[in-house]
Design a protein around this motif. Structure first.
Motif, PDB file in Angstrom:
ATOM      1  N   LEU A  63       0.825  -1.209   0.000  1.00 39.30           N
ATOM      2  CA  LEU A  63       0.000   0.000   0.000  1.00 39.30           C
ATOM      3  C   LEU A  63       0.861   1.262   0.000  1.00 39.30           C
ATOM      4  N   TYR A  64       2.129   1.111   0.305  1.00 39.42           N
ATOM      5  CA  TYR A  64       3.042   2.258   0.314  1.00 39.42           C
ATOM      6  C   TYR A  64       3.843   2.261  -0.988  1.00 39.42           C
ATOM      7  N   PRO A  65       4.008   3.404  -1.584  1.00 36.70           N
ATOM      8  CA  PRO A  65       4.671   3.424  -2.896  1.00 36.70           C
ATOM      9  C   PRO A  65       6.180   3.180  -2.811  1.00 36.70           C
ATOM     10  N   TYR A  84       2.016  17.170   0.544  1.00 35.51           N
ATOM     11  CA  TYR A  84       1.691  16.777   1.922  1.00 35.51           C
ATOM     12  C   TYR A  84       1.862  17.967   2.856  1.00 35.51           C
ATOM     13  N   GLU A 115      -2.367  19.262   0.801  1.00 37.48           N
ATOM     14  CA  GLU A 115      -3.106  18.970  -0.424  1.00 37.48           C
ATOM     15  C   GLU A 115      -3.438  17.491  -0.593  1.00 37.48           C
ATOM     16  N   ARG A 116      -3.008  16.682   0.373  1.00 38.02           N
ATOM     17  CA  ARG A 116      -3.367  15.264   0.323  1.00 38.02           C
ATOM     18  C   ARG A 116      -3.976  14.861   1.654  1.00 38.02           C
ATOM     19  N   SER A 117      -5.041  14.075   1.562  1.00 38.61           N
ATOM     20  CA  SER A 117      -5.693  13.570   2.766  1.00 38.61           C
ATOM     21  C   SER A 117      -6.073  12.118   2.526  1.00 38.61           C
ATOM     22  N   GLY A 118      -6.532  11.460   3.578  1.00 42.63           N
ATOM     23  CA  GLY A 118      -6.900  10.050   3.443  1.00 42.63           C
ATOM     24  C   GLY A 118      -5.674   9.162   3.461  1.00 42.63           C
ATOM     25  N   GLY A 119      -5.910   7.857   3.535  1.00 44.54           N
ATOM     26  CA  GLY A 119      -4.806   6.895   3.551  1.00 44.54           C
ATOM     27  C   GLY A 119      -3.799   7.242   4.635  1.00 44.54           C
TER      28      GLY A 119
END
Lengths: 84, 84
Positions: free
Chosen positions: B28-30, B47, B51-55
């Motif tokens: 799940l991690y790139p 981040y 600008e990124r949320s979730g996960g």
């Protein structure tokens, strides 16, 4: 689960930015080849859910708007299957 | 510009999730190895800007909170320099 072969047939719209083999010519756009399928699926879903903004996020949101869950799983399987 | 060697010395916190050589054991991690540096820098900045949320975005936000621009450039250069 995703079907890489089906994904390859759904990837035409992706190739302009992410490259014919998942290696982008534009370094601001990520390579997708050999990336983990679960992460790729997560990223597609994140765009769909509006969890990413800035950069090219609006472009990605537009592309994923037309994708269903199976489409995203297939695309993730396809790009994950490509050689780095 | 980023300094890959300096970045290698700032990457300790990254390795738990993204792997010692930028290849994550958790799918799940790139993977970060051989990713384009400009994209890696963009992602770190995204981040930081919220600008990124979730996960795992909250985890990433916590990590990048302590990073300056040069740190992020160095980390991007470092992971970009690793073999895929």
């Amino acid at each position: 689960d995703g079907d890489a072969n089906a994904g390859s047939q759904k990837a035409a719209s992706c190739q302009a930015c992410h490259g014919a083999e998942g290696k982008s010519a534009v370094p601001l756009y990520p390579n997708l080849a050999a990336q983990h399928a679960p992460y790729l699926l997560h990223a597609l879903q994140a765009y769909k859910k509006g969890e990413r903004s800035g950069g090219q996020a609006e472009v990605m949101k537009a592309f994923v708007a037309g994708l269903g869950d199976q489409d995203m799983q297939d695309l993730a399987a396809y790009y994950s299957s490509l050689k780095p």
